[in-house]
Write an enzyme that holds these catalytic residues in place. Structure first.
Site, PDB file in Angstrom:
ATOM      1  N   TYR A 183       0.868  -1.180   0.000  1.00 15.36           N
ATOM      2  CA  TYR A 183       0.000   0.000   0.000  1.00 15.36           C
ATOM      3  C   TYR A 183       0.913   1.240   0.000  1.00 15.36           C
ATOM      4  CZ  TYR A 183      -3.758   3.131   1.378  1.00 15.36           C
ATOM      5  OH  TYR A 183      -4.661   4.150   1.404  1.00 15.36           O
ATOM      6  N   THR A 185       1.509   3.979   1.470  1.00 16.69           N
ATOM      7  CA  THR A 185       2.146   4.586   2.650  1.00 16.69           C
ATOM      8  C   THR A 185       3.260   3.721   3.240  1.00 16.69           C
ATOM      9  OG1 THR A 185       0.604   3.491   4.151  1.00 16.69           O
ATOM     10  CG2 THR A 185      -0.008   5.699   3.407  1.00 16.69           C
ATOM     11  N   LYS A 186       3.339   2.461   2.813  1.00 19.07           N
ATOM     12  CA  LYS A 186       4.253   1.531   3.488  1.00 19.07           C
ATOM     13  C   LYS A 186       5.711   1.896   3.221  1.00 19.07           C
ATOM     14  CE  LYS A 186       0.754  -0.947   4.881  1.00 19.07           C
ATOM     15  NZ  LYS A 186       0.023  -0.405   6.035  1.00 19.07           N
ATOM     16  N   VAL A 187       6.611   1.282   3.985  1.00 20.97           N
ATOM     17  CA  VAL A 187       8.045   1.560   3.831  1.00 20.97           C
ATOM     18  C   VAL A 187       8.479   1.259   2.391  1.00 20.97           C
ATOM     19  CG1 VAL A 187      10.346   0.776   4.550  1.00 20.97           C
ATOM     20  CG2 VAL A 187       8.601   1.291   6.274  1.00 20.97           C
TER      21      VAL A 187
END
Ligand SMILES: Cc1ncc(COP(=O)(O)O)c(C=O)c1O
Length: 366
Positions: A183, A185-187
């Site tokens: 997704y 926003t993930k790292v």
């Protein structure tokens, strides 16, 4: 200019040419789904983690239920996890018709209290999902020992833990299988949805590969009930070009966390503690205010600093969980944390001046 909890536009600015080149390469290849880009990225993720293989799927949620099903979880089985996770951890269990069973979390690192698991095991228990929340790892060694003793499978939910270390191992390489979310926003974030199942278990990988594709192993012939969940070629190509940058981005997240730690010492907020067995990636930087979290958030928003709360409600007391039969008060640590926590702006392209502004304004409004 507002300072937001997360933003990808500076990253896009930096990577724009490479991303557009990758998108063009896919569009010009004649293959948009299940092609070479996906295969290449599956290999790269498996090699990053040091496991046998990966199976790209459409989301982190799909990765959870496909991984669980690949490990043999079926309708009627129980799966132990925590109530302070993203809703999808629990909805994925329920997608299989299995029952989520909760244990409380530790006060110091917000993570699954492994010591409480044994009491939650019943003859129906099939698997445990440790959720490596916020960017650090559940204590996996005692968890694996317990699982082995009871013949249970461990599926690590690594949606928030790309690049985190448990001792010297990558998050997602210790359990019987693991799930990742890409997704945005993930790292390691895609420019859309994406996820992956990873494992050392070749049989589980083969089953996951079939389950993501209608249960087929041969074209147009289904061996078992399956799903449609594929990581598309465009996302795989973008993720492939971002993966080599992830470790540097984690270093930058850790620098920002140190700056917050220094600036917010003695501010009246509890700051995140790094547990002894993890290398924290600071996917999110979570602080606690003992009595006025929402007041602090309002005052910050008035000064254009937008924070987030993950999560405001533990899952066992959501209306959507009524049929599970839990009640308020059963998981006191998770419930107390939910009332106190919030996360500060955190992403690798955040500037030191912005971090300092957050620190200064926070110190004024707390
Ligand atoms: C802990 C956790 N598990 C699962 C998921 C689900 O991932 P996705 O949004 O890719 O389905 C998320 C992300 O939202 C998450 O944070």
């Amino acid at each position: 200019m507002p300072i937001n909890v997360w933003d990808y536009l500076r990253e896009y600015d930096e990577l724009r040419d490479e991303i557009l080149k990758a998108v063009d390469r896919v569009f010009s290849s004649g293959r948009l789904v299940l092609g070479q880009e996906g295969i290449k990225f599956e290999r790269e993720m498996a090699s990053y983690l040091g496991v046998a293989g990966g199976v790209g799927v459409n989301s982190g949620t799909d990765a959870i239920y496909i991984a669980l099903a690949s490990l043999g979880v079926k309708a009627g089985d129980e799966v132990i996890t925590v109530p302070n996770t993203a809703v999808p951890t629990v909805s994925a269990i329920r997608t299989l018709g299995a029952k989520p069973v909760f244990v409380d979390i530790r006060d110091d690192d917000f993570l699954m209290d492994v010591a409480q698991i044994e009491a939650a095991i019943t003859p129906r228990t099939k698997a445990i999902i440790p959720v490596h929340l916020y960017g650090q790892c559940v204590d996996l060694e005692p968890l694996m020992r317990l699982a082995e003793m009871h013949g249970l499978k461990v599926m690590e939910d690594c949606a928030q833990a790309q690049g985190a270390l448990y001792k010297n191992s990558q998050a997602g390489s210790v359990g019987h299988a693991s799930s990742f979310s890409f997704y945005p926003t993930k790292v390691l974030g895609a420019y859309g949805d994406g996820g992956m199942v990873l494992s050392n278990d070749e049989a589980a990988l083969k089953l996951a590969r079939s389950l993501r594709f209608y249960g087929m192993e041969t074209q147009y012939y289904s061996e078992r009930h399956g799903y449609n969940s594929r990581l598309d070629e465009v996302q795989a190509a973008i993720l492939s070009l971002k993966l080599p940058l992830v470790n540097g981005w984690i270093d930058r997240r850790r620098q920002i966390a140190e700056r917050y730690n220094r600036g917010l010492k003695d501010s009246g907020l509890s700051l995140p503690a790094e547990n002894a067995h993890s290398r924290h990636t600071y996917y999110v930087y979570v602080v606690e205010h003992p009595s006025d979290r929402d007041g602090v958030l309002d005052r910050l928003a008035k000064r254009d600093i937008n924070c987030n709360v993950s999560y405001r409600w533990p899952i066992h007391i959501m209306r959507g969980s009524t049929d599970l039969g839990y009640r308020e008060g059963q998981f006191p640590v998770a419930e107390r944390k939910a009332q106190r926590i919030f996360s500060l702006p955190m992403y690798p392209h955040l500037k030191d001046e912005e971090v300092d502004t957050v620190i200064n304004v926070l110190r004024e409004v707390v």
